[in-house]
Scaffold this active site. Structure first.
Site, PDB file in Angstrom:
ATOM      1  N   HIS A   1       0.879  -1.183   0.000  1.00 16.22           N
ATOM      2  CA  HIS A   1       0.000   0.000   0.000  1.00 16.22           C
ATOM      3  C   HIS A   1       0.914   1.230   0.000  1.00 16.22           C
ATOM      4  O   HIS A   1       1.465   1.606   1.031  1.00 16.22           O
ATOM      5  CB  HIS A   1      -0.868  -0.065   1.267  1.00 16.22           C
ATOM      6  CG  HIS A   1      -1.788   1.074   1.513  1.00 16.22           C
ATOM      7  ND1 HIS A   1      -3.153   1.005   1.289  1.00 16.22           N
ATOM      8  CD2 HIS A   1      -1.573   2.318   1.998  1.00 16.22           C
ATOM      9  CE1 HIS A   1      -3.724   2.160   1.628  1.00 16.22           C
ATOM     10  NE2 HIS A   1      -2.788   2.978   2.073  1.00 16.22           N
TER      11      HIS A   1
ATOM     12  N   HIS B   1       1.637   5.227  -0.653  1.00 15.76           N
ATOM     13  CA  HIS B   1       1.247   6.617  -0.923  1.00 15.76           C
ATOM     14  C   HIS B   1       2.360   7.208  -1.808  1.00 15.76           C
ATOM     15  O   HIS B   1       3.474   6.681  -1.865  1.00 15.76           O
ATOM     16  CB  HIS B   1       1.042   7.386   0.381  1.00 15.76           C
ATOM     17  CG  HIS B   1      -0.258   7.023   1.048  1.00 15.76           C
ATOM     18  ND1 HIS B   1      -1.369   7.832   1.005  1.00 15.76           N
ATOM     19  CD2 HIS B   1      -0.636   5.914   1.731  1.00 15.76           C
ATOM     20  CE1 HIS B   1      -2.365   7.241   1.639  1.00 15.76           C
ATOM     21  NE2 HIS B   1      -1.952   6.076   2.103  1.00 15.76           N
TER      22      HIS B   1
ATOM     23  N   CYS C   1      -3.969  10.361   5.092  1.00 17.72           N
ATOM     24  CA  CYS C   1      -4.554   9.982   6.372  1.00 17.72           C
ATOM     25  C   CYS C   1      -4.683  11.228   7.234  1.00 17.72           C
ATOM     26  O   CYS C   1      -3.711  11.962   7.410  1.00 17.72           O
ATOM     27  CB  CYS C   1      -3.668   8.946   7.056  1.00 17.72           C
ATOM     28  SG  CYS C   1      -4.235   8.530   8.703  1.00 17.72           S
TER      29      CYS C   1
HETATM   30  P1  HMG Z   1     -11.875   6.544  21.171  1.00 14.62           P
HETATM   31  O1  HMG Z   1     -12.359   7.951  21.270  1.00 14.62           O
HETATM   32  O2  HMG Z   1     -10.657   6.167  21.904  1.00 14.62           O
HETATM   33  O3  HMG Z   1     -12.956   5.432  21.513  1.00 14.62           O
HETATM   34  O4  HMG Z   1     -11.692   6.220  19.610  1.00 14.62           O
HETATM   35  P2  HMG Z   1     -14.263   5.395  22.347  1.00 14.62           P
HETATM   36  O5  HMG Z   1     -14.553   3.938  22.506  1.00 14.62           O
HETATM   37  O6  HMG Z   1     -14.096   6.255  23.566  1.00 14.62           O
HETATM   38  O7  HMG Z   1     -15.348   6.039  21.380  1.00 14.62           O
HETATM   39  C1  HMG Z   1     -15.545   7.426  21.200  1.00 14.62           C
HETATM   40  C2  HMG Z   1     -16.902   7.632  20.575  1.00 14.62           C
HETATM   41  O8  HMG Z   1     -16.940   7.047  19.280  1.00 14.62           O
HETATM   42  C3  HMG Z   1     -18.027   6.951  21.369  1.00 14.62           C
HETATM   43  O9  HMG Z   1     -19.204   7.717  21.145  1.00 14.62           O
HETATM   44  C4  HMG Z   1     -18.162   5.613  20.678  1.00 14.62           C
HETATM   45  O10 HMG Z   1     -19.442   5.040  20.813  1.00 14.62           O
HETATM   46  C5  HMG Z   1     -17.914   6.004  19.233  1.00 14.62           C
HETATM   47  P3  HMG Z   1     -19.835   8.610  22.342  1.00 14.62           P
HETATM   48  O11 HMG Z   1     -20.108   7.640  23.447  1.00 14.62           O
HETATM   49  O12 HMG Z   1     -18.774   9.622  22.703  1.00 14.62           O
HETATM   50  O13 HMG Z   1     -21.060   9.194  21.722  1.00 14.62           O
HETATM   51  N1  HMG Z   1     -17.361   4.899  18.444  1.00 14.62           N
HETATM   52  C6  HMG Z   1     -17.826   4.543  17.253  1.00 14.62           C
HETATM   53  N2  HMG Z   1     -18.833   5.027  16.495  1.00 14.62           N
HETATM   54  C7  HMG Z   1     -19.052   4.424  15.307  1.00 14.62           C
HETATM   55  N3  HMG Z   1     -18.297   3.403  14.838  1.00 14.62           N
HETATM   56  C8  HMG Z   1     -17.285   2.910  15.564  1.00 14.62           C
HETATM   57  C9  HMG Z   1     -17.013   3.493  16.827  1.00 14.62           C
HETATM   58  N4  HMG Z   1     -16.105   3.244  17.783  1.00 14.62           N
HETATM   59  C10 HMG Z   1     -16.323   4.102  18.774  1.00 14.62           C
HETATM   60  N5  HMG Z   1     -16.558   1.905  15.095  1.00 14.62           N
HETATM   61  C11 HMG Z   1     -11.472   4.783  17.699  1.00 14.62           C
HETATM   62  C12 HMG Z   1     -11.120   4.988  19.158  1.00 14.62           C
HETATM   63  C13 HMG Z   1     -10.635   3.611  17.205  1.00 14.62           C
HETATM   64  C14 HMG Z   1     -12.951   4.457  17.586  1.00 14.62           C
HETATM   65  C15 HMG Z   1     -11.135   6.100  16.909  1.00 14.62           C
HETATM   66  O14 HMG Z   1      -9.839   6.463  17.192  1.00 14.62           O
HETATM   67  C16 HMG Z   1     -11.289   5.949  15.419  1.00 14.62           C
HETATM   68  O15 HMG Z   1     -12.397   5.755  14.912  1.00 14.62           O
HETATM   69  N6  HMG Z   1     -10.167   6.056  14.685  1.00 14.62           N
HETATM   70  C17 HMG Z   1     -10.168   5.904  13.227  1.00 14.62           C
HETATM   71  C18 HMG Z   1      -9.155   6.820  12.609  1.00 14.62           C
HETATM   72  C19 HMG Z   1      -9.147   6.626  11.127  1.00 14.62           C
HETATM   73  O16 HMG Z   1     -10.140   6.236  10.530  1.00 14.62           O
HETATM   74  N7  HMG Z   1      -7.986   6.913  10.490  1.00 14.62           N
HETATM   75  C20 HMG Z   1      -7.848   6.785   9.071  1.00 14.62           C
HETATM   76  C21 HMG Z   1      -7.816   5.372   8.605  1.00 14.62           C
HETATM   77  S1  HMG Z   1      -6.226   4.581   8.831  1.00 14.62           S
HETATM   78  C22 HMG Z   1      -5.349   5.003   7.391  1.00 14.62           C
HETATM   79  O17 HMG Z   1      -5.768   5.845   6.628  1.00 14.62           O
HETATM   80  C23 HMG Z   1      -4.088   4.260   7.077  1.00 14.62           C
HETATM   81  C24 HMG Z   1      -4.273   3.236   5.949  1.00 14.62           C
HETATM   82  O18 HMG Z   1      -4.716   3.828   4.743  1.00 14.62           O
HETATM   83  C25 HMG Z   1      -2.952   2.530   5.687  1.00 14.62           C
HETATM   84  C26 HMG Z   1      -1.780   3.513   5.547  1.00 14.62           C
HETATM   85  O19 HMG Z   1      -1.765   4.269   4.557  1.00 14.62           O
HETATM   86  O20 HMG Z   1      -0.946   3.520   6.449  1.00 14.62           O
HETATM   87  C27 HMG Z   1      -5.296   2.150   6.337  1.00 14.62           C
HETATM   88 MG    MG Z   2      -3.411   4.789   3.285  1.00 19.71          MG
END
Ligand code: HMG
Ligand code: MG
Length: 281
Positions: A204, A206, A237
């Site tokens: 993967h 970029h 990201c």
């Molecule tokens: P957190 O704040 O530590 O977790 O987030 P939490 O459990 O305290 O949840 C916070 C709130 O989010 C709560 O809601 C949960 O219910 C809700 P509230 O009670 O405050 O109303 N929640 C959710 N809602 C919907 N769907 C869910 C979910 N989980 C919790 N699944 C968490 C931890 C992991 C959830 C957060 O950090 C997160 O969602 N991170 C995602 C970040 C992201 O998407 N980054 C980009 C993708 S990675 C990338 O791009 C790299 C990649 O392309 C490869 C590369 O290039 O390297 C893949």
């Molecule tokens: Mg990526």
């Protein structure tokens, strides 16, 4: 020459980073056009927290709106069991979990240590298997971290092996900020393929520094047969400062077809899907 699988990440990795709001109907049309272009696997969206990544808040609606072609894989990111539950509700049959090779990036991206995230993914993998859903993995910052710099290859090998040990069918070794060059890719894959089967690795890239296509060429020497790419080179990201777009799908297809590999993807179809997203008919 062999067949190469292109795993399209534009609708997820591309659109998660868009500053402008992309209407759900446009996302659906984008995925449908990518399907028509012949992409065999498309990462449609992410069931992550909408508080963290509001751009992916409509994941359920996007999945419900797309036209699924038999034989095409439609996948989504999930960070935890809550994400898996939402994905199952939307009828998703393949998901992807995402770990990192550097602690700082792991905490910034998913608010967990690397070990804690692997424990979460073990639960996700078990629950997904029980539901008949396949799980892919990503290992971010495998070629370098925006916060910590160099990442030791021994750590990358160990984490890839642990992810595969959770039952994931493949790990996409990810260059999150587009820092890798072919010399580094050769060194990394020489070391990795001593103990890890190339058939279970994807790459993967970029394309921040214009080296992504050259990196693919280097990876092909190691029997890597799956590459992630994004139509129009969309991507980045939100939690990786300096990360720019993914390797562009149309450039990857052009390179692979030029080398005599088969992909099943039509370059003009990919370009049309991307142009449509810009609002052109
Ligand atoms: P957190 O704040 O530590 O977790 O987030 P939490 O459990 O305290 O949840 C916070 C709130 O989010 C709560 O809601 C949960 O219910 C809700 P509230 O009670 O405050 O109303 N929640 C959710 N809602 C919907 N769907 C869910 C979910 N989980 C919790 N699944 C968490 C931890 C992991 C959830 C957060 O950090 C997160 O969602 N991170 C995602 C970040 C992201 O998407 N980054 C980009 C993708 S990675 C990338 O791009 C790299 C990649 O392309 C490869 C590369 O290039 O390297 C893949
Ligand atoms: Mg990526």
């Amino acid at each position: 020459m062999s067949s190469i699988l292109i795993y399209e990440v534009g609708p997820r990795d591309g659109l998660q980073n868009e500053a402008a709001n992309v209407p759900t109907t446009d996302k659906i049309a984008f995925v449908d056009r990518l399907t028509t272009a012949g992409l065999p696997a498309i990462e449609v969206s992410a069931f992550v927290s909408p508080k963290w990544v509001p751009q992916m808040a409509d994941a359920v609606e996007v999945f419900r709106g797309i036209t699924r072609r038999p034989g095409t894989r439609y996948s989504a990111l999930v960070p935890n069991l809550k994400g898996l539950d939402r994905a199952l509700e939307a009828g998703v049959t393949e998901v992807a979990v995402f770990a990192a090779a550097s602690e700082t990036f792991s905490r910034r991206n998913i608010n967990q240590s690397i070990d804690a995230s692997l424990a979460t993914y073990a639960e996700v993998s078990r629950a997904a298997e029980a539901a008949g859903v396949r799980v892919r993995g990503y290992l971010s910052t495998a070629f370098g971290c925006p916060f910590e710099g160099d990442v030791p290859i021994e750590r990358v090998i160990d984490l890839t092996s642990r992810l595969l040990g959770l039952g994931l069918f493949e790990v996409a070794v990810s260059d999150t900020i587009g820092i890798a060059h072919p010399g580094q890719v050769r060194m990394a894959l020489t070391a990795m393929t001593r103990s890890l089967p190339p058939a279970r690795l994807a790459l993967h890239f970029h394309d921040t520094r214009g080296t992504a296509l050259a990196n693919v060429l280097a990876s092909l020497e190691f029997e890597i047969r799956t590459f992630d790419a994004s139509a129009g080179g969309l991507g980045g990201c939100p939690y990786a400062p300096g990360a720019s777009g993914n390797l562009a799908t149309e450039d990857l297809v052009y390179l692979l077809h030029g080398l005599g590999h088969e992909t099943g993807v039509r370059v003009d179809g990919v370009v049309q899907g991307r142009v449509h997203l810009d609002g052109e008919p």
